[in-house]
Design a protein around this motif. Structure first.
Motif, PDB file in Angstrom:
ATOM      1  N   LYS A 394       3.142   4.090 -14.508  1.00 34.93           N
ATOM      2  CA  LYS A 394       3.001   3.919 -13.136  1.00 34.93           C
ATOM      3  C   LYS A 394       1.583   3.506 -12.786  1.00 34.93           C
ATOM      4  O   LYS A 394       0.733   4.187 -13.414  1.00 34.93           O
ATOM      5  CB  LYS A 394       3.937   4.817 -12.208  1.00 34.93           C
ATOM      6  N   GLY A 395       1.259   2.974 -11.606  1.00 34.90           N
ATOM      7  CA  GLY A 395       0.055   2.962 -11.091  1.00 34.90           C
ATOM      8  C   GLY A 395      -0.273   2.709  -9.636  1.00 34.90           C
ATOM      9  O   GLY A 395       1.037   2.649  -9.130  1.00 34.90           O
ATOM     10  N   ARG A 396      -1.261   2.144  -9.173  1.00 35.03           N
ATOM     11  CA  ARG A 396      -1.416   2.021  -7.878  1.00 35.03           C
ATOM     12  C   ARG A 396      -2.129   0.874  -7.529  1.00 35.03           C
ATOM     13  O   ARG A 396      -2.923   0.342  -8.331  1.00 35.03           O
ATOM     14  CB  ARG A 396      -2.041   3.047  -7.203  1.00 35.03           C
ATOM     15  N   THR A 397      -1.631   0.105  -6.527  1.00 36.36           N
ATOM     16  CA  THR A 397      -2.545  -1.243  -6.296  1.00 36.36           C
ATOM     17  C   THR A 397      -3.858  -0.921  -5.383  1.00 36.36           C
ATOM     18  O   THR A 397      -3.930   0.383  -5.208  1.00 36.36           O
ATOM     19  CB  THR A 397      -1.521  -2.141  -5.031  1.00 36.36           C
ATOM     20  N   ARG A 398      -4.536  -1.558  -5.061  1.00 32.53           N
ATOM     21  CA  ARG A 398      -5.639  -1.252  -4.291  1.00 32.53           C
ATOM     22  C   ARG A 398      -5.161  -0.672  -2.927  1.00 32.53           C
ATOM     23  O   ARG A 398      -5.990  -0.100  -2.258  1.00 32.53           O
ATOM     24  CB  ARG A 398      -6.590  -2.615  -4.080  1.00 32.53           C
ATOM     25  N   CYS A 399      -4.309  -1.444  -2.421  1.00 34.07           N
ATOM     26  CA  CYS A 399      -3.729  -1.037  -1.035  1.00 34.07           C
ATOM     27  C   CYS A 399      -2.878   0.264  -1.134  1.00 34.07           C
ATOM     28  O   CYS A 399      -1.924   0.580  -0.170  1.00 34.07           O
ATOM     29  CB  CYS A 399      -2.881  -2.295  -0.684  1.00 34.07           C
ATOM     30  N   ASN A 400      -2.882   0.874  -2.380  1.00 27.10           N
ATOM     31  CA  ASN A 400      -2.558   2.222  -2.648  1.00 27.10           C
ATOM     32  C   ASN A 400      -0.963   2.376  -2.719  1.00 27.10           C
ATOM     33  O   ASN A 400      -0.174   3.424  -2.615  1.00 27.10           O
ATOM     34  CB  ASN A 400      -2.736   3.243  -1.387  1.00 27.10           C
ATOM     35  N   ARG A 401      -0.345   1.317  -2.877  1.00 30.78           N
ATOM     36  CA  ARG A 401       1.345   1.285  -3.075  1.00 30.78           C
ATOM     37  C   ARG A 401       1.526   1.723  -4.607  1.00 30.78           C
ATOM     38  O   ARG A 401       0.697   1.206  -5.696  1.00 30.78           O
ATOM     39  CB  ARG A 401       1.820  -0.137  -3.123  1.00 30.78           C
ATOM     40  N   ILE A 402       2.321   2.484  -4.946  1.00 33.07           N
ATOM     41  CA  ILE A 402       2.979   2.705  -6.130  1.00 33.07           C
ATOM     42  C   ILE A 402       3.931   1.824  -7.113  1.00 33.07           C
ATOM     43  O   ILE A 402       4.787   1.162  -6.336  1.00 33.07           O
ATOM     44  CB  ILE A 402       3.774   4.158  -6.080  1.00 33.07           C
ATOM     45  N   VAL A 403       3.280   1.489  -8.106  1.00 30.28           N
ATOM     46  CA  VAL A 403       3.993   0.383  -8.796  1.00 30.28           C
ATOM     47  C   VAL A 403       4.614   0.633 -10.119  1.00 30.28           C
ATOM     48  O   VAL A 403       3.539   1.308 -10.978  1.00 30.28           O
ATOM     49  CB  VAL A 403       3.227  -1.033  -8.917  1.00 30.28           C
ATOM     50  N   HIS A 404       5.858   0.838 -10.685  1.00 25.59           N
ATOM     51  CA  HIS A 404       6.255   1.175 -11.932  1.00 25.59           C
ATOM     52  C   HIS A 404       6.259  -0.104 -12.844  1.00 25.59           C
ATOM     53  O   HIS A 404       6.792  -1.331 -12.305  1.00 25.59           O
ATOM     54  CB  HIS A 404       7.432   1.793 -11.989  1.00 25.59           C
ATOM     55  N   VAL A 405       5.875  -0.032 -13.832  1.00 26.74           N
ATOM     56  CA  VAL A 405       5.862  -1.089 -14.967  1.00 26.74           C
ATOM     57  C   VAL A 405       6.403  -0.582 -16.229  1.00 26.74           C
ATOM     58  O   VAL A 405       5.840  -0.261 -17.204  1.00 26.74           O
ATOM     59  CB  VAL A 405       4.278  -1.433 -15.230  1.00 26.74           C
ATOM     60  N   PRO A 406       7.866  -0.740 -16.204  1.00 30.18           N
ATOM     61  CA  PRO A 406       8.580  -0.133 -17.446  1.00 30.18           C
ATOM     62  C   PRO A 406       8.490  -0.705 -18.698  1.00 30.18           C
ATOM     63  O   PRO A 406       8.311  -0.179 -19.873  1.00 30.18           O
ATOM     64  CB  PRO A 406       9.849  -0.406 -16.781  1.00 30.18           C
ATOM     65  N   ALA A 407       7.788  -2.145 -18.570  1.00 28.46           N
ATOM     66  CA  ALA A 407       7.569  -3.062 -19.809  1.00 28.46           C
ATOM     67  C   ALA A 407       6.319  -2.254 -20.452  1.00 28.46           C
ATOM     68  O   ALA A 407       6.044  -2.814 -21.705  1.00 28.46           O
ATOM     69  CB  ALA A 407       7.272  -4.533 -19.462  1.00 28.46           C
ATOM     70  N   LEU A 408       5.461  -1.499 -19.845  1.00 27.78           N
ATOM     71  CA  LEU A 408       4.305  -1.149 -20.727  1.00 27.78           C
ATOM     72  C   LEU A 408       4.490   0.034 -21.366  1.00 27.78           C
ATOM     73  O   LEU A 408       5.043   0.871 -21.077  1.00 27.78           O
ATOM     74  CB  LEU A 408       3.313  -0.800 -19.573  1.00 27.78           C
ATOM     75  N   GLY A 409       3.877   0.037 -22.476  1.00 27.47           N
ATOM     76  CA  GLY A 409       4.108   1.187 -23.339  1.00 27.47           C
ATOM     77  C   GLY A 409       3.149   2.351 -22.944  1.00 27.47           C
ATOM     78  O   GLY A 409       3.598   3.418 -22.952  1.00 27.47           O
ATOM     79  N   ARG A 410       1.927   2.254 -22.534  1.00 29.88           N
ATOM     80  CA  ARG A 410       1.313   3.361 -22.006  1.00 29.88           C
ATOM     81  C   ARG A 410       0.651   2.903 -20.480  1.00 29.88           C
ATOM     82  O   ARG A 410       0.219   1.625 -20.226  1.00 29.88           O
ATOM     83  CB  ARG A 410      -0.099   3.416 -23.012  1.00 29.88           C
ATOM     84  N   ALA A 411       0.337   4.033 -19.998  1.00 21.99           N
ATOM     85  CA  ALA A 411      -0.032   3.911 -18.530  1.00 21.99           C
ATOM     86  C   ALA A 411      -1.747   3.849 -18.586  1.00 21.99           C
ATOM     87  O   ALA A 411      -2.387   5.027 -18.536  1.00 21.99           O
ATOM     88  CB  ALA A 411       0.256   5.128 -17.724  1.00 21.99           C
ATOM     89  N   GLU A 412      -2.232   2.887 -18.905  1.00 26.47           N
ATOM     90  CA  GLU A 412      -3.798   2.767 -19.149  1.00 26.47           C
ATOM     91  C   GLU A 412      -4.177   1.380 -18.605  1.00 26.47           C
ATOM     92  O   GLU A 412      -3.563   0.186 -18.715  1.00 26.47           O
ATOM     93  CB  GLU A 412      -4.011   2.626 -20.749  1.00 26.47           C
ATOM     94  N   GLY A 413      -5.413   1.243 -18.303  1.00 23.20           N
ATOM     95  CA  GLY A 413      -6.239   0.165 -17.845  1.00 23.20           C
ATOM     96  C   GLY A 413      -5.672  -0.253 -16.360  1.00 23.20           C
ATOM     97  O   GLY A 413      -5.010   0.157 -15.704  1.00 23.20           O
ATOM     98  N   ILE A 414      -6.309  -1.523 -16.211  1.00 28.16           N
ATOM     99  CA  ILE A 414      -6.312  -2.358 -14.864  1.00 28.16           C
ATOM    100  C   ILE A 414      -5.483  -3.705 -15.290  1.00 28.16           C
ATOM    101  O   ILE A 414      -5.951  -4.403 -16.269  1.00 28.16           O
ATOM    102  CB  ILE A 414      -7.367  -2.699 -14.115  1.00 28.16           C
ATOM    103  N   LEU A 415      -4.306  -4.021 -14.586  1.00 28.72           N
ATOM    104  CA  LEU A 415      -3.736  -5.057 -15.111  1.00 28.72           C
ATOM    105  C   LEU A 415      -2.914  -6.016 -13.660  1.00 28.72           C
ATOM    106  O   LEU A 415      -2.927  -5.309 -12.701  1.00 28.72           O
ATOM    107  CB  LEU A 415      -2.729  -5.037 -16.145  1.00 28.72           C
ATOM    108  N   ASP A 416      -2.918  -7.323 -13.711  1.00 34.89           N
ATOM    109  CA  ASP A 416      -2.168  -7.924 -12.589  1.00 34.89           C
ATOM    110  C   ASP A 416      -0.552  -7.661 -12.979  1.00 34.89           C
ATOM    111  O   ASP A 416      -0.287  -7.976 -14.198  1.00 34.89           O
ATOM    112  CB  ASP A 416      -2.521  -9.115 -12.841  1.00 34.89           C
ATOM    113  N   VAL A 417      -0.167  -7.043 -12.029  1.00 41.34           N
ATOM    114  CA  VAL A 417       1.509  -7.089 -12.046  1.00 41.34           C
ATOM    115  C   VAL A 417       2.254  -8.092 -10.903  1.00 41.34           C
ATOM    116  O   VAL A 417       1.938  -7.888  -9.788  1.00 41.34           O
ATOM    117  CB  VAL A 417       1.646  -5.421 -11.737  1.00 41.34           C
ATOM    118  N   ARG A 418       3.209  -8.623 -11.499  1.00 42.41           N
ATOM    119  CA  ARG A 418       4.215  -9.329 -10.678  1.00 42.41           C
ATOM    120  C   ARG A 418       5.189  -8.280 -10.043  1.00 42.41           C
ATOM    121  O   ARG A 418       5.956  -7.711 -10.976  1.00 42.41           O
ATOM    122  CB  ARG A 418       4.518 -10.573 -11.218  1.00 42.41           C
TER     123      ARG A 418
END
Ligand code: SAM
Length: 438
Positions: A394-418
């Motif tokens: 999981k990560g956070r947007t700049r507007c502080n919303r929590i976003v889960h990204v199940p397709a990612l192997g690791r919680a690392e880096g900054i990326l664009d998420v749809r």
């Protein structure tokens, strides 16, 4: 090697105070222990904002007594705001405690530990106006992209409900150069997000500089991607600060701005120093000036004298502002604060009912707002694992919303998420590069 286990209650300030304590102890040769069971030193870093928090601490001390019986050489310390409020009384109520340390005297931790070992007990509490020794560069920070940095201690406000000015004392500001130096160090060490901390963070000033100037100084640090700050007081949210938020690339489009009530009458009783209209005017400016601006807030329900009409005004304000997130609390009487003397109080059942009504309304608002985001793309800074499912990054947007990204192997880096799914308290999405066109 000796080990320490620190348990933390309360706000980000306390989380970072625990990091500072850990830093001092690691420099003394301690290693961290993940549980109290085998630790040589256990520190409870406490919060006294609400009554229940202190009760929880004494509960936990009851459990730790059993460990102390098995291992009398273990040292138990109570730190933070409960330590400051209760002081010597902690030794009377829980004689198995060895060390008591208020939040303004963390820099003395190594000496206090030494005293506790030598004399069997040590205590350090500060007077409200005592100078604060800021301890730069020694915090043992949690892993992850974000680093907390203290810019000030204490609070000069006199909100009728709040115990913080009595536990953390008068405001003391850290010099700008020290803050900027520490921010530069943490960014160089790999943290790309900095959150500036203070009970009244936007009241920070030093010599000619105000908080807006500080934002400009920190923003210039090469490699800093995101800058946040908490907690802001609406009365100190100046036009200059809002313009800095609009203009500086690192400053995130989220602000936590506690309003506490939507009723002018209650705001006056609370001694908050602003009106509903002045709060709304600032919210309006931020929303107009900053694309995607997200707001969160704190609200207290059942403040002494709050009528159904006052509470309706709070619900109405929540509908009007459409906060992205809110923290709501039933008023809790704190001895020593002005509101504790009030004779017209709201019954506990009524407070609980108002809290439920407020939270239900906010769930509806959040659900609808989050649903509107499905299909949109956000920059997400990955920072850990989902609490519900540790396999999901999981990560956070700049507007502080929590976003889960199940397709990612690791919680690392900054990326664009749809965003593909919305929930009441979070979003789920897929890396934008792999998402089918909307
Ligand atoms: N300095 C900030 C401010 O005044 O806006 C935050 C102070 S406090 C650590 C965090 C939140 O706890 C407050 O914003 C308030 O909503 C809540 N709080 C403080 N005192 C309380 C009380 N006596 N009863 C219930 N909630 C309380």
């Amino acid at each position: 090697m000796k080990t320490v286990h620190i348990e933390t209650w309360g706000c980000q300030m306390n989380v970072h105070d625990s990091e500072k304590m850990a830093g001092i102890l690691l420099a003394q040769g301690f290693a961290t222990a993940s549980a109290a069971d085998h630790a040589d030193l256990v520190l409870l870093n406490t919060c006294s904002v609400r009554e229940k928090a202190a009760a929880k601490v004494f509960n936990r001390l009851g459990q730790l007594r059993l460990l102390k019986r098995e291992r009398p050489e273990m040292i138990i310390g109570v730190c933070g705001c409960v330590a400051q409020v209760e002081g010597e009384a902690i030794f009377r109520r829980a004689p198995w405690v060895d060390l008591v340390m208020g939040p303004r005297t963390i820099a003395r931790l190594a000496d206090l530990l030494e005293e506790a070992r030598r004399d069997g007990r040590s205590i350090s509490l500060a007077e409200s106006g005592d100078p604060v020794e800021f301890i730069p560069g020694t915090a043992a920070r949690a892993r992850g992209p974000k680093a907390y940095i203290t810019v000030m201690e204490g609070c000069n406000k006199k909100c009728a409900f709040c115990i913080v000015p009595y536990t953390r004392g008068r405001e003391a500001y850290r010099p700008a150069a020290e803050i900027v130096r520490e921010a530069g160090e943490v960014v160089a060490n790999g943290h790309c997000e900095v959150e500036l901390l203070g009970q009244n963070v936007n009241a920070w000033h030093s010599a000619e500089d105000d908080f807006a100037s500080l934002l400009h100084m920190v923003d210039r640090i090469p490699g800093l991607r995101r800058l946040r700050f908490t907690t802001s007081h609406p009365g100190h949210l100046t036009r200059r600060i809002m313009e800095a938020m609009r203009d500086l690339p690192s400053v995130c489009n989220h602000l936590h701005l506690p309003v506490q009530s939507g009723s002018d009458r209650v705001l006056r009783l609370m001694r908050r120093g602003y009106t509903r209209d002045r709060y709304l005017a600032k919210v309006g400016f931020l929303r107009r000036a900053i694309p995607g601006m997200a707001l969160s807030t704190d609200l207290i329900v059942g403040f002494p004298g709050e009528t159904e009409e006052d509470f309706a005004a709070t619900l109405d304000l929540v509908r009007e502002v459409q906060f992205e997130h809110l923290y709501a609390f039933a008023y809790s009487r704190r001895p020593g604060t002005p509101a504790a003397e009030a004779t017209i109080t709201v019954p506990e059942v009524e407070k609980a009912a108002r809290l439920r009504r407020l939270l239900t309304l906010q769930e509806e608002i959040q659900g609808a707002r989050n649903s509107d985001l499905v299909g949109r793309i956000f920059e997400v800074l990955m920072d850990g694992k989902s609490r519900m499912d540790p396999a999901v990054p999981k990560g956070r947007t700049r507007c502080n919303r929590i976003v889960h990204v199940p397709a990612l192997g690791r919680a690392e880096g900054i990326l664009d998420v749809r965003i593909t799914r919305a929930h009441a308290h979070s979003l789920s999405g897929v890396p934008a590069s792999s998402a089918p066109a909307a």
